[in-house]
Design an enzyme around this catalytic site. Structure first.
Site, mmCIF file in Angstrom:
data_model
loop_
_atom_site.group_PDB
_atom_site.id
_atom_site.type_symbol
_atom_site.label_atom_id
_atom_site.label_comp_id
_atom_site.label_asym_id
_atom_site.label_seq_id
_atom_site.Cartn_x
_atom_site.Cartn_y
_atom_site.Cartn_z
ATOM 1 C CG ASP A 119 -2.160 0.844 0.972
ATOM 2 O OD1 ASP A 119 -3.184 0.640 1.636
ATOM 3 O OD2 ASP A 119 -2.075 1.740 0.097
HETATM 4 C C1 GLC Z 1 -4.324 4.153 -0.206
HETATM 5 C C2 GLC Z 1 -5.236 3.001 0.147
HETATM 6 C C3 GLC Z 1 -5.272 1.899 -0.875
HETATM 7 C C4 GLC Z 1 -5.175 2.509 -2.259
HETATM 8 C C5 GLC Z 1 -3.789 3.128 -2.388
HETATM 9 C C6 GLC Z 1 -3.606 3.821 -3.732
HETATM 10 O O1 GLC Z 1 -3.476 4.437 0.872
HETATM 11 O O2 GLC Z 1 -4.988 2.409 1.426
HETATM 12 O O3 GLC Z 1 -6.493 1.193 -0.701
HETATM 13 O O4 GLC Z 1 -5.352 1.502 -3.239
HETATM 14 O O5 GLC Z 1 -3.516 4.044 -1.350
HETATM 15 O O6 GLC Z 1 -4.440 4.927 -3.813
#
Ligand code: GLC
Length: 728
Positions: A275
């Site tokens: 993430d």
């Molecule tokens: C965010 C979220 C994740 C998302 C990623 C990209 O922090 O936790 O679900 O896909 O970043 O935006």
């Protein structure tokens, strides 16, 4: 792979946000300027020029948050300058439609569409989202969020399918198959991403990314099943670990989850993506690794294959391989899967999008119709005293509509950027379209849900006295580009009441003495006991998407009969959290002092404009061996005056067992449509799968004994009829 240097292989493991500077260049060619939010992303870690240079140098495998076709084509053309011309995977949070893309079809959010208990509908929305994504040059949806949510203070409740493992599992599998195809990734579709593994929906204290604590039983019976099915049934190609730690080990360095369970036990054959800079957070947030190099090393060794955004990862991993701390085979495993995805998606043949050919695949009439049908099935009728609903659109001469969600794009929810006004049917527009003769007045407070002008509230109270009918539309704002957000990612709350002065508005309109209907547009359960006591009709409109307002108006005025059922428990107030239907027998052996103990609204609950009766359930065999199976059958009759669709539910309780069992667990459900007076027989198989639990020896077992088999229209005891199955 043999042609690639170590650096080029590790480069495939590097994802960066699409640099806004490329978008600026592109914007000179008139690309869409209505996007926002990207500037804050690209500038905080790397300069946009860095990223563009890295792409052209073959140091990047993937990008995320590119929001226009032009920008994506520019990114791909940069990648074509690299030595091996390996195309980029473009990922995006297409969570309920390709919502970060202007002009996309916005379907109801996950918590909303979960109320339909309709996997086929969820799958269809996924299939259409994949079409709109590929037409925009995107190949990878960071979706579905298949976390079990038991704490509605969590801002991402609206992004989940709710509290029940079976419902979350079925809808997660459906969405993955819609996005990828029925049997793995199809060339014209997109990669799906099962996220976040796991436990984000039970953050200690309710704040996103807080630690999750769980027993091995809960892990196996509640939080893992959606991920197991995502891998085994839906062949999900990517998985994203969660921000949080589980039982002391951060998910981004948790080999028990990412290797032992995901790969060794489940046979996961895709790749994992970190993430957003969560590997770095092993240092800064978790205090788990002392240095960034250590964090990169621990993550890759634990099973993280791709790094989402941020500098230094490539250099650090290459160094670790050269020092022999990470094997080249580990790099090959990650790079191979990432390249395989690009081959499966046809990107080597053609990484570009011909916007002239593709542009007409977005927001098509068919997709709009799906969004409308999904909205209709997502809406839950929570209260309808004296059947005040449905309203007769000709009975009211003066209708007053008020509330910050009455005429606003808040109906779209989180992960939706600003959409063209003409693409969004708000509640106000939906009502105006149906009540053509009525005089409709409104005060909509649309600009800020948390700071409503008290003078306007008083004006609304006056207008309410002059109207024949008042419709108050309040709730949450999940729009991430607005500063007055009240739900959504990183928007967790310490209470579940209406934010700001919305309750004051509701009460002042109510004291007008005129009929007052409450519409909630929320991305989480709200605890509104005063409304439940005083307002005659309450509709949970959730975040029902591009056509939400039309569907809500159709339900208010009886053109559609509501069928939605709650996928998550609504507490009386935040003090009851955690409260959920599949609780253990000992959870309520005592009562609260000075307060009610049961929930405000139960899991599986939702009203209709008709009524249904259930016969006593009958078992084909009342006694079976523990490896045997039987069938439970029951009749459902529409005992009202109009056609309706009922979501029938099967719950089972293992009455006595060597590990305490929930008082009930959802084991099957179905949507059945009945004409007035019509009866249909429903049958559900009962097999070891429905009777088993995770025992003390660490295996799934069925224990002999008695099982309570319950059928009905909600998880409330008063809505269930039961019989006993004996297992020898
Ligand atoms: C965010 C979220 C994740 C998302 C990623 C990209 O922090 O936790 O679900 O896909 O970043 O935006």
């Amino acid at each position: 792979m043999d042609q690639m240097t170590l650096e080029e292989k590790v480069a495939q493991m590097c994802q960066y946000v699409a640099p806004n500077h490329i978008r600026d260049n592109v914007s000179k060619k008139g690309a869409d300027k209505s996007m926002s939010g990207i500037d804050a992303i690209a500038s905080d870690v790397l300069s946009s020029n860095d990223i563009a240079r890295k792409i052209a140098a073959g140091e990047v495998g993937s990008c995320l948050h590119a929001f226009t076709v032009d920008e994506v084509n520019v990114l791909q053309s940069l990648a074509q300058r690299s030595r091996l011309k390996i195309p980029l995977l473009i990922g995006v949070d297409a969570i309920h439609g390709n919502g970060l893309h202007s002009g996309a079809t916005i379907y109801p959010t996950a918590i909303s569409i979960a109320s339909s208990f309709n996997p086929e509908l969820v799958k269809k929305s996924g299939r259409e989202t994949a079409v709109e994504m590929r037409a925009s040059g995107m190949h990878w949806a960071f979706n579905p969020n298949i976390e079990i949510t038991r704490d509605p203070r969590w801002g991402r409740t609206g992004e989940s399918f709710g509290e029940d493992p079976l419902l979350v599992t079925r809808l997660g599998v459906a969405l993955i198959k819609g996005l990828q195809g029925d049997n793995g990734v199809e060339k014209d579709k997109v990669l799906a991403c099962a996220k976040h593994m796991l436990g984000g929906g039970i953050p200690t204290g309710g704040i996103n990314a807080a630690p999750a604590e769980m027993s091995e039983y809960s892990l196996r019976e509640l939080y893992l099943p959606p991920f197991e099915a995502a891998v085994k049934e839906a062949k999900v190609f990517t998985v994203m670990p969660a921000h949080n730690e589980v039982n002391g080990i951060p998910c981004h360095a948790n080999s028990y989850l990412l290797q032992t369970i995901l790969r060794d036990e489940y046979g996961f054959d895709g790749f994992t993506i970190s993430d957003w800079m969560d590997i770095e957070r092993l240092v800064s947030m978790h205090r788990f690794a002392a240095t960034e190099d250590e964090a990169f090393y621990l993550s890759v060794q634990a099973g993280v294959d791709m790094h989402m955004h941020g500098p230094n990862f490539l250099e650090s991993i290459v160094k670790a391989v050269k020092e022999g701390r990470i094997s080249e085979e580990r790099i090959n495993k990650a790079a191979r899967k990432i390249l395989e995805a690009k081959f499966l998606l046809g990107l080597f043949e053609n990484p570009f999008v011909d916007v002239k050919k593709e542009g007409n695949k977005i927001f098509t009439p068919e997709h709009q119709q799906t969004a409308l049908e999904a909205a209709r099935q997502s809406i839950v009728l929570l209260k309808n005293e004296n059947n005040i609903l449905p309203l007769n659109s000709k009975s009211y001469k003066k209708i007053f509509i008020t509330g910050p969600n009455a005429n606003s794009q808040t109906i779209l929810g989180d992960w939706a950027f600003l959409q063209p006004e003409e693409n969004v049917v708000t509640v106000y527009k939906g009502i105006k379209d149906i009540c053509k003769e009525a005089q409709i007045d409104s005060i909509c407070f649309s600009t800020n849900i948390t700071k409503m002008d008290p003078l306007l509230i008083d004006q609304a109270a006056e207008k309410a006295k002059e109207a024949d009918l008042n419709i108050v539309v309040v709730g949450d704002n999940g729009l991430r580009y607005r500063s007055d957000r009240t739900n959504g990612e990183n928007t967790d709350r310490d209470n579940l009441e209406l934010p700001g002065r919305q309750q004051e508005l509701l009460e002042k309109v109510y004291t007008s003495g005129k009929p007052t209907i409450l519409i909630l547009l929320s991305g989480r359960p709200l605890s509104l006991p005063w409304a439940d006591q005083n307002i005659p009709a309450i509709v949970e409109g959730w975040e029902s998407g591009s056509k939400g307002g039309q569907a809500i108006a159709e339900i208010l005025f009886g053109e559609v009969n509501p069928s939605g059922k709650l996928p998550i428990t609504f507490p009386q107030n935040v003090g009851q959290v955690q409260t959920f239907y599949n609780h253990k027998a000992s959870q309520y052996s005592r009562r609260f002092a000075l307060a009610k103990t049961g929930p405000l609204y139960s899991f599986g609950y939702g009203l209709s404009y008709t009524t249904y009766s259930y016969s006593e359930p009958v078992l084909a065999q009342n006694t079976i061996r523990k490896d045997g199976k039987t069938t439970v059958s029951f009749d459902v009759t529409n005992t009202g005056q109009r056609e309706g669709t009922e979501i029938v539910q099967l719950y089972i309780q293992d009455e006595y067992a060597s590990v305490t069992r929930p008082v009930k667990e959802l084991k099957n459900f179905d949507r059945i449509t009945l004409k007035p007076g019509e009866t249909k027989k429903v049958s559900f198989d009962i097999t070891p799968k429905e009777l088993q639990f995770f025992g003390t020896e660490g295996k799934w077992i069925v224990e002999p004994g008695t099982f309570k088999i319950m059928v009905g229209g909600s998880s409330r005891d008063q809505d269930l009829k039961s019989t006993i199955l004996t297992v020898n």
